[in-house]
Design an enzyme around this catalytic site. Structure first.
Site, PDB file in Angstrom:
ATOM      1  N   TRP B 309      42.335  41.738  38.325  1.00  0.00           N
ATOM      2  CA  TRP B 309      42.226  42.542  37.100  1.00  0.00           C
ATOM      3  C   TRP B 309      41.528  41.747  35.998  1.00  0.00           C
ATOM      4  CZ3 TRP B 309      43.799  41.998  32.051  1.00  0.00           C
ATOM      5  CH2 TRP B 309      43.770  43.160  31.261  1.00  0.00           C
ATOM      6  N   HIS B 310      41.735  40.414  36.004  1.00  0.00           N
ATOM      7  CA  HIS B 310      41.209  39.589  34.923  1.00  0.00           C
ATOM      8  C   HIS B 310      39.712  39.343  35.006  1.00  0.00           C
ATOM      9  CE1 HIS B 310      45.483  38.807  34.393  1.00  0.00           C
ATOM     10  NE2 HIS B 310      45.177  38.509  33.149  1.00  0.00           N
ATOM     11  N   GLY B 311      39.085  39.725  36.105  1.00  0.00           N
ATOM     12  CA  GLY B 311      37.643  39.533  36.178  1.00  0.00           C
ATOM     13  C   GLY B 311      37.160  39.670  37.603  1.00  0.00           C
TER      14      GLY B 311
END
Lengths: 359, 474
Positions: B309-311
């Site tokens: 989700w963070h990248g």
């Protein structure tokens, strides 16, 4: 009753600055930062679509923010006094009001440095050139730097370069004198004089007049201004001050200096009109038999050359950033017997044009 | 637009709040929606259409879900599809390219700002409607206002529809509390995160082979503080602005570096994200109710998703898996073991694992990752001039970061106050009065400091110093 003082303070504060921002007149130039401020961006649909209009607007609002200079001063003082920082934005706040650039690995590319040394050494052998690499202030004025010092060891990085003139040692002998500006990365006329003195056997004694006392250079600009000012000096011509200076083979003047720059942000360009691909200085007072020399150089040579031309009939200056012809052809056509390479160490390590040395 | 800019603080805020407060209540959401769209378009002029499309299509589908329940799957497909298309397609294509040796080219799509945040908000709404937790929103205005609400639009917290459902229709602003939170957040971002972030930035510019072990650890600590204060500061600003408008957003950070285990860390770090995954992925997968093995698998799934989700990069996946691994160990035996140790050891364990985890988060190049780990764990320890230089110029910032990210000072003050309280007060005041007086005094000092921090923040913003936006990959 509930106290809303935070809210009241905050809303009053932003409202006041909002209103003041609307009525305040835009400034085009900041004397404190010594730079032009952003002006109102012109609106365009395309600029809105790619976001460049909004970015320009952000910069504009920031640059024209009410009391901008005071805010910047508040920040600088906080960093210095409250946080006790001795280095701000990679500038040492050194003793005696010296602002000195701090260079780290971030400023160089080791592969480029190695490549530049190869180019220089080949050039030096090809023309039997004199090579002078002028140190940065951080290398010479080490005793003024706040400890612990942590910076690039430039002399060791350049130990393989064939330098013929020990600029480092010569300047180090005079490190208590003002051989560097306090607010600019260049050496002063005096600093350049000591190298002139060692370079020319029959050098004239140092005699200079101040031409301005409100010089604020690149380092001061980097900090967003400072209260420190330098003076700039000009060498008193012992041979009568009869010169003909030709810039880029087109513009001809009779002065080594461009006083118009003293009123701009780029005061250093007073010397030899700043940067040109090729500059030719002829000393009309000297006999035609006097020698001539070519200096392949960066801006550090501009002060140096104003003294060297007292002893040379013709001094050619070539700035490789702008010069795109063959150096070999030039030296052959003009029949130049002596070649000097004069660069600041940091500029030398970062320059991407040194391949041109071998053209 | 970012919060820590002159444009936002001194132009957007006064104009927006002025309009917002002069209109009657029924028009307030219109003002809110329009200003949110303006806020978004300022930084992302093209993708504002994508945002509007997302809002509109989900609004239309959402209304039909109670009648046609299969529509949920269509909407999930659509939302996840858009997220994958805009965020992960380049990464997936590179994987495909590596395996197929294809020379096809693929258009690199720029990541729309905040897409991960607003997509997750929309999905929470759709699933809640499907589950019957809430009725579909009938007003497009209210729904669009919920999704685009500018305080939390581009960097969270991830607000669930059910959190603010009632406040969309009627709400009471809390000005004082709101501005208080906003200023705390602004100071955390501008004064702490940006300043300590410079250390990390400088270290990154060095060849890692020249960094000493102490410097590597110090820089990593700086990075840990930067990412925490940046993110937590942004959340606090969002929460504060929410209060001023009358919305109650969930708390997003609760002193995560004071955790005693990784399990605890994830209940204190980016809480709105972890609780989203818990609610909509972990529990539907069976959570801990279907036996230990299933629970461990579920943990693995949830933290892979959390990571990615963070990248769109494998290091984030690795970062998620790293925590999954630690969480599984803690579930199996480690937690029990740790709890027998002195508290300080538990803190050290948590800090050590969190810090080493940040390395995975920081580097998307494998070679950088490996050489940085090598620097952290090499045996040659020397306090070189670079380390001393960093300490000399940044010690105060480090101390401030430590104080503010922990509760050391609060505890100390509490103890002092109680000490005097128990001593029986002073000669001039009764017991109770001393307590109240000292609390008020502390409160006042805190508030004055905060106002000073606000002025300093403005100064730091005006002087165009280092002010990065770290969530561009989220």
């Amino acid at each position: 009753m509930k106290k809303n003082y935070f809210f009241i303070f905050f809303s009053l504060f932003i409202t006041c600055f909002f209103v003041a921002g609307i009525f305040a007149k835009d400034r085009s130039f900041s004397a404190y930062e010594n730079r032009y401020l952003a002006s109102y961006p012109s609106f365009s649909i395309a600029g809105c679509m790619d976001g460049s209009y909004m970015e320009a607007m952000d910069t504009y609002l920031n640059d024209q923010f009410v009391l901008r200079d005071s805010w910047i001063r508040l920040k600088a003082n906080t960093e210095k006094e409250l946080l006790g920082r001795k280095v701000i934005k990679d500038v040492y706040l050194a003793d005696k009001d010296y602002l000195i650039n701090r260079y780290t690995e971030a400023n160089i590319d080791r592969a480029l440095v190695a490549q530049n040394i190869l180019y220089l050494n080949e050039f030096q052998e090809k023309y039997a050139a004199e090579v002078m690499l002028v140190p940065t202030a951080g290398e010479i004025l080490t005793k003024y730097l706040p400890s612990p010092v942590d910076q690039l060891d430039i002399p060791s990085l350049l130990s393989d370069a064939h330098t013929t003139i020990p600029a480092f040692e010569l300047l180090k002998e005079h490190d208590t004198e003002p051989v560097y500006y306090k607010t600019d990365h260049h050496w002063t006329l005096l600093g350049a004089y000591y190298l002139y003195q060692s370079f020319v056997p029959d050098a004239y004694p140092y005699a200079a007049t101040d031409i301005c006392t409100d010089f604020q250079g690149t380092i001061s600009k980097k900090l967003g201004g400072s209260r420190i000012f330098d003076s700039m000096a000009q060498f008193q011509s012992p041979t009568g001050n009869h010169f003909q200076v030709t810039y880029d083979n087109t513009t001809v003047t009779d002065s080594l200096y461009a006083p118009a720059y003293l009123d701009t942000t780029d005061q250093y360009s007073y010397y030899l009109d700043g940067n040109h691909a090729i500059t030719k200085i002829e000393n009309l007072s000297l006999a035609d038999t006097a020698p001539s020399i070519l200096i392949v150089k960066d801006s550090f040579a501009n002060t140096f050359a104003t003294m060297l031309c007292e002893n040379y009939k013709t001094v050619y200056l070539i700035d490789l950033r702008y010069y795109n012809q063959s150096l070999a052809d030039f030296i052959a056509t003009e029949n130049i017997p002596e070649v000097l390479f004069l660069y600041n160490t940091m500029n030398f390590m970062q320059d991407k044009n040194l391949l041109k040395l071998l053209r | 637009m970012i919060f820590s800019s002159i444009t936002f603080l001194f132009y957007f805020l006064p104009i927006m709040f002025f309009l917002y407060y002069i209109v009657p209540f029924k028009y307030k959401n219109i003002i809110l929606l329009l200003s949110s769209l303006f806020f978004y378009a300022w930084g992302e002029p093209k993708y504002v259409l994508l945002l509007l499309f997302s809002v509109w299509i989900n609004f239309v589908i959402g209304k039909q879900i109670p009648k046609h329940r299969f529509l949920l799957y269509i909407s999930l497909f659509l939302n996840i599809g858009l997220l994958v298309l805009f965020k992960y397609s380049t990464m997936l294509f590179h994987v495909y390219q590596t395996f197929s040796h294809s020379t096809l080219s693929f258009p690199e799509l720029a990541l729309p700002l905040g897409i991960s945040f607003y997509t997750f908000q929309i999905m929470s709404y759709m699933i809640d409607v499907y589950r019957g937790t809430c009725a579909p929103q009938k007003s497009f205005l209210h729904f669009a206002t919920y999704v685009t609400l500018f305080p939390q639009l581009i960097a969270g917290p991830i607000v669930r529809y059910t959190d603010v459902r009632e406040e969309l229709i009627s709400r009471t602003p809390e000005y004082e509390k709101g501005i208080y939170f906003f200023l705390i957040g602004l100071s955390q971002k501008v004064l702490l995160a940006n300043n300590i972030g410079l250390i990390w930035k400088e270290t990154l510019s060095y060849p890692f082979s020249s960094i000493s072990t102490p410097t590597a650890w110090l820089s990593l600590l700086a990075y840990a503080f930067q990412i925490y204060f940046d993110f937590c500061g942004y959340s606090n600003m969002a929460i504060g602005l929410g209060h001023v408008l009358g919305f109650h957003f969930p708390v997003n950070f609760n002193k995560p570096y004071m955790s005693k285990s990784i399990t605890e860390f994830w209940s204190r770090w980016h809480i709105s994200l972890s609780s989203w995954f818990k609610e909509y992925v972990y529990i539907p997968l069976g959570g801990n109710r279907k036996g230990l093995l299933r629970q461990l698998i579920n943990i693995l799934i949830v933290w892979s998703l959390t990571g990615i989700w963070h990248g769109a990069s494998f290091n984030f996946l690795l970062w998620g898996l790293y925590f999954a691994f630690l969480l599984v160990l803690e579930k199996l035996f480690l937690k029990e073991f740790l709890e027998k140790l002195p508290r300080i050891m538990q803190h050290l364990y948590a800090l050590f694992t969190i810090l080493t985890g940040w390395v995975l988060f920081a580097f998307d190049s494998t070679s950088d990752l490996i050489s940085f780990y090598h620097r952290l764990f090499q045996t040659n320890i020397s306090f070189d001039s670079h380390f001393l230089y960093l300490i000399r110029n940044n010690w105060l910032i480090f101390i401030l970061c430590i104080i503010i990210s922990s509760n050391l000072v609060e505890n100390l003050i509490d103890r002092v106050v109680h000490f005097f309280h128990n001593k029986g007060g002073s000669r001039f005041m009764s017991n109770e009065n001393t307590l109240i007086f000292s609390r008020n005094l502390l409160q006042a000092v805190k508030h004055i400091l905060l106002l000073l921090c606000f002025l300093l923040s403005v100064a730091y913003i005006v002087d165009d110093s280092y002010n990065p936006f770290l969530y561009f990959r989220f």
